[in-house]
Design a protein around this motif. Sequence first.
Motif, PDB file in Angstrom:
ATOM      1  N   LYS A   8     -33.018  18.921  55.917  1.00  0.00           N
ATOM      2  CA  LYS A   8     -33.965  18.106  56.669  1.00  0.00           C
ATOM      3  C   LYS A   8     -34.099  16.735  56.010  1.00  0.00           C
ATOM      4  O   LYS A   8     -34.126  16.618  54.784  1.00  0.00           O
ATOM      5  CB  LYS A   8     -35.339  18.785  56.721  1.00  0.00           C
ATOM      6  CG  LYS A   8     -35.330  20.147  57.414  1.00  0.00           C
ATOM      7  CD  LYS A   8     -35.076  19.998  58.898  1.00  0.00           C
ATOM      8  CE  LYS A   8     -35.035  21.328  59.613  1.00  0.00           C
ATOM      9  NZ  LYS A   8     -36.318  22.044  59.576  1.00  0.00           N
ATOM     10  N   ARG A   9     -34.214  15.703  56.847  1.00  0.00           N
ATOM     11  CA  ARG A   9     -34.294  14.336  56.339  1.00  0.00           C
ATOM     12  C   ARG A   9     -35.733  13.821  56.360  1.00  0.00           C
ATOM     13  O   ARG A   9     -36.477  14.092  57.299  1.00  0.00           O
ATOM     14  CB  ARG A   9     -33.447  13.403  57.207  1.00  0.00           C
ATOM     15  CG  ARG A   9     -31.968  13.737  57.235  1.00  0.00           C
ATOM     16  CD  ARG A   9     -31.192  12.546  57.789  1.00  0.00           C
ATOM     17  NE  ARG A   9     -31.533  12.272  59.187  1.00  0.00           N
ATOM     18  CZ  ARG A   9     -31.374  11.084  59.782  1.00  0.00           C
ATOM     19  NH1 ARG A   9     -30.939  10.048  59.076  1.00  0.00           N
ATOM     20  NH2 ARG A   9     -31.676  10.919  61.052  1.00  0.00           N
ATOM     21  N   PRO A  10     -36.118  13.047  55.351  1.00  0.00           N
ATOM     22  CA  PRO A  10     -37.456  12.434  55.346  1.00  0.00           C
ATOM     23  C   PRO A  10     -37.471  11.153  56.178  1.00  0.00           C
ATOM     24  O   PRO A  10     -37.800  10.071  55.694  1.00  0.00           O
ATOM     25  CB  PRO A  10     -37.693  12.158  53.860  1.00  0.00           C
ATOM     26  CG  PRO A  10     -36.320  11.879  53.325  1.00  0.00           C
ATOM     27  CD  PRO A  10     -35.385  12.773  54.097  1.00  0.00           C
ATOM     28  N   ILE A  11     -37.086  11.262  57.442  1.00  0.00           N
ATOM     29  CA  ILE A  11     -36.981  10.099  58.315  1.00  0.00           C
ATOM     30  C   ILE A  11     -38.307   9.875  59.032  1.00  0.00           C
ATOM     31  O   ILE A  11     -38.998  10.831  59.398  1.00  0.00           O
ATOM     32  CB  ILE A  11     -35.819  10.285  59.325  1.00  0.00           C
ATOM     33  CG1 ILE A  11     -35.565   8.996  60.093  1.00  0.00           C
ATOM     34  CG2 ILE A  11     -36.061  11.468  60.259  1.00  0.00           C
ATOM     35  CD1 ILE A  11     -34.284   9.013  60.903  1.00  0.00           C
ATOM     36  N   SER A  12     -38.669   8.609  59.217  1.00  0.00           N
ATOM     37  CA  SER A  12     -39.947   8.277  59.852  1.00  0.00           C
ATOM     38  C   SER A  12     -39.747   7.267  60.976  1.00  0.00           C
ATOM     39  O   SER A  12     -38.886   6.384  60.892  1.00  0.00           O
ATOM     40  CB  SER A  12     -40.924   7.682  58.827  1.00  0.00           C
ATOM     41  OG  SER A  12     -41.274   8.640  57.849  1.00  0.00           O
ATOM     42  N   GLY A  13     -40.545   7.402  62.021  1.00  0.00           N
ATOM     43  CA  GLY A  13     -40.495   6.481  63.152  1.00  0.00           C
ATOM     44  C   GLY A  13     -40.915   7.182  64.430  1.00  0.00           C
ATOM     45  O   GLY A  13     -41.328   8.350  64.415  1.00  0.00           O
ATOM     46  N   TRP A  14     -40.803   6.462  65.544  1.00  0.00           N
ATOM     47  CA  TRP A  14     -41.203   6.980  66.850  1.00  0.00           C
ATOM     48  C   TRP A  14     -40.005   7.100  67.783  1.00  0.00           C
ATOM     49  O   TRP A  14     -39.206   6.173  67.893  1.00  0.00           O
ATOM     50  CB  TRP A  14     -42.214   6.037  67.514  1.00  0.00           C
ATOM     51  CG  TRP A  14     -43.543   5.989  66.852  1.00  0.00           C
ATOM     52  CD1 TRP A  14     -43.974   5.074  65.937  1.00  0.00           C
ATOM     53  CD2 TRP A  14     -44.642   6.884  67.072  1.00  0.00           C
ATOM     54  NE1 TRP A  14     -45.265   5.346  65.564  1.00  0.00           N
ATOM     55  CE2 TRP A  14     -45.705   6.449  66.252  1.00  0.00           C
ATOM     56  CE3 TRP A  14     -44.823   7.998  67.888  1.00  0.00           C
ATOM     57  CZ2 TRP A  14     -46.931   7.094  66.220  1.00  0.00           C
ATOM     58  CZ3 TRP A  14     -46.048   8.646  67.862  1.00  0.00           C
ATOM     59  CH2 TRP A  14     -47.083   8.200  67.031  1.00  0.00           C
ATOM     60  N   VAL A  15     -39.915   8.225  68.445  1.00  0.00           N
ATOM     61  CA  VAL A  15     -38.996   8.375  69.570  1.00  0.00           C
ATOM     62  C   VAL A  15     -39.859   8.267  70.832  1.00  0.00           C
ATOM     63  O   VAL A  15     -40.708   9.125  71.081  1.00  0.00           O
ATOM     64  CB  VAL A  15     -38.258   9.724  69.557  1.00  0.00           C
ATOM     65  CG1 VAL A  15     -37.390   9.867  70.807  1.00  0.00           C
ATOM     66  CG2 VAL A  15     -37.419   9.855  68.298  1.00  0.00           C
ATOM     67  N   VAL A  16     -39.666   7.203  71.579  1.00  0.00           N
ATOM     68  CA  VAL A  16     -40.422   7.017  72.825  1.00  0.00           C
ATOM     69  C   VAL A  16     -39.611   7.700  73.921  1.00  0.00           C
ATOM     70  O   VAL A  16     -38.770   7.099  74.584  1.00  0.00           O
ATOM     71  CB  VAL A  16     -40.643   5.526  73.131  1.00  0.00           C
ATOM     72  CG1 VAL A  16     -41.555   5.353  74.349  1.00  0.00           C
ATOM     73  CG2 VAL A  16     -41.241   4.822  71.915  1.00  0.00           C
ATOM     74  N   LEU A  17     -39.866   8.991  74.078  1.00  0.00           N
ATOM     75  CA  LEU A  17     -39.022   9.818  74.940  1.00  0.00           C
ATOM     76  C   LEU A  17     -39.493   9.787  76.390  1.00  0.00           C
ATOM     77  O   LEU A  17     -40.684   9.919  76.673  1.00  0.00           O
ATOM     78  CB  LEU A  17     -39.034  11.267  74.449  1.00  0.00           C
ATOM     79  CG  LEU A  17     -38.136  12.243  75.225  1.00  0.00           C
ATOM     80  CD1 LEU A  17     -36.663  11.930  74.970  1.00  0.00           C
ATOM     81  CD2 LEU A  17     -38.458  13.690  74.850  1.00  0.00           C
TER      82      LEU A  17
END
Length: 301
Positions: A8-17
């Motif tokens: 698992k990656r410590p990725i951050s942000g928003w997916v505006v799905l």
Amino acid sequence: MSAPKRVKRPISGWVVLNKPYDMTSTQAVGKVRWLFAAAKAGHAGTLDPLATGILPIALGEATKAVPQVQDGTKVYRFAIKWGSATTTDDAEGAVIATSDVRPSREALEAVLPQFTGAVMQRPPIFSALKIAGERAYDLARAGEAVELEPRPVDIDAIAVLEHGAEHTMLEVTCGKGTYVRSLARDLAEALGTRGHVSLLHRAAVGPFTDAEAVTLEQLEAAEGAQRDALLAPVAAGFSELPEIRLDALQASAVRHGNPVLLTGAAAPVQMDECWASFAGGVVATGSVAYGQFQPRRVFNT
């Protein structure tokens, strides 16, 4: 041998799905989390399976901003099918009442002011609200009588987009907690007929709109850095809040949970809710009291 565990990656942000039809919000979050191999994910506001449109999915540190986005203004486009009421107030339920009355556009527009502003709204019995610890939809599916008390909601505006004898398309701008299915039901009853939602699309949630939305197909087609480039930054969730820009020393203090004195001629003295940044990244959310920024939630971006 079993397959190696996915890292698992410590990725951050928003997916505006742009959530597709016939998919739950939980399923959508699970799919997006898997595509990004994200260590943490959540969403800012449930959409019914039969609804499409904006489902902001938060990854990593963006999950801390979910409350701010959830509290933002929503815009829905929806169709009312005239002449029948259903158990769920949408096309999924069984028909429980019918009417031959078909309202004119003039009659519909005449009642819209009754449903704008601060109004009391009775939620659908098929909703996620709890009654004595049980979800209303679970009780309704079990055949139990469900009584939900009207609740205050804020509806800023309702506009008729298209009108026909059998279906009418409308757009509503509203606050948190508003049920479009209830609005459709109540509009029909106010016009002396019956009706239910036959189509529902959420066009905006807080700062996120259709303009920047991505589809699951777009996410699946992209790989690696191309897919990551489709993420909106964590700070995008705060575009409707005032921003306080910190210097390096202030940012370091705030990251340790300490308040900092804001200096400069334009520095605010009092502010109920805002967010603090350094070099474009989110440092914390909080408030300003007596010229000091008081952090409430610190971000590790």
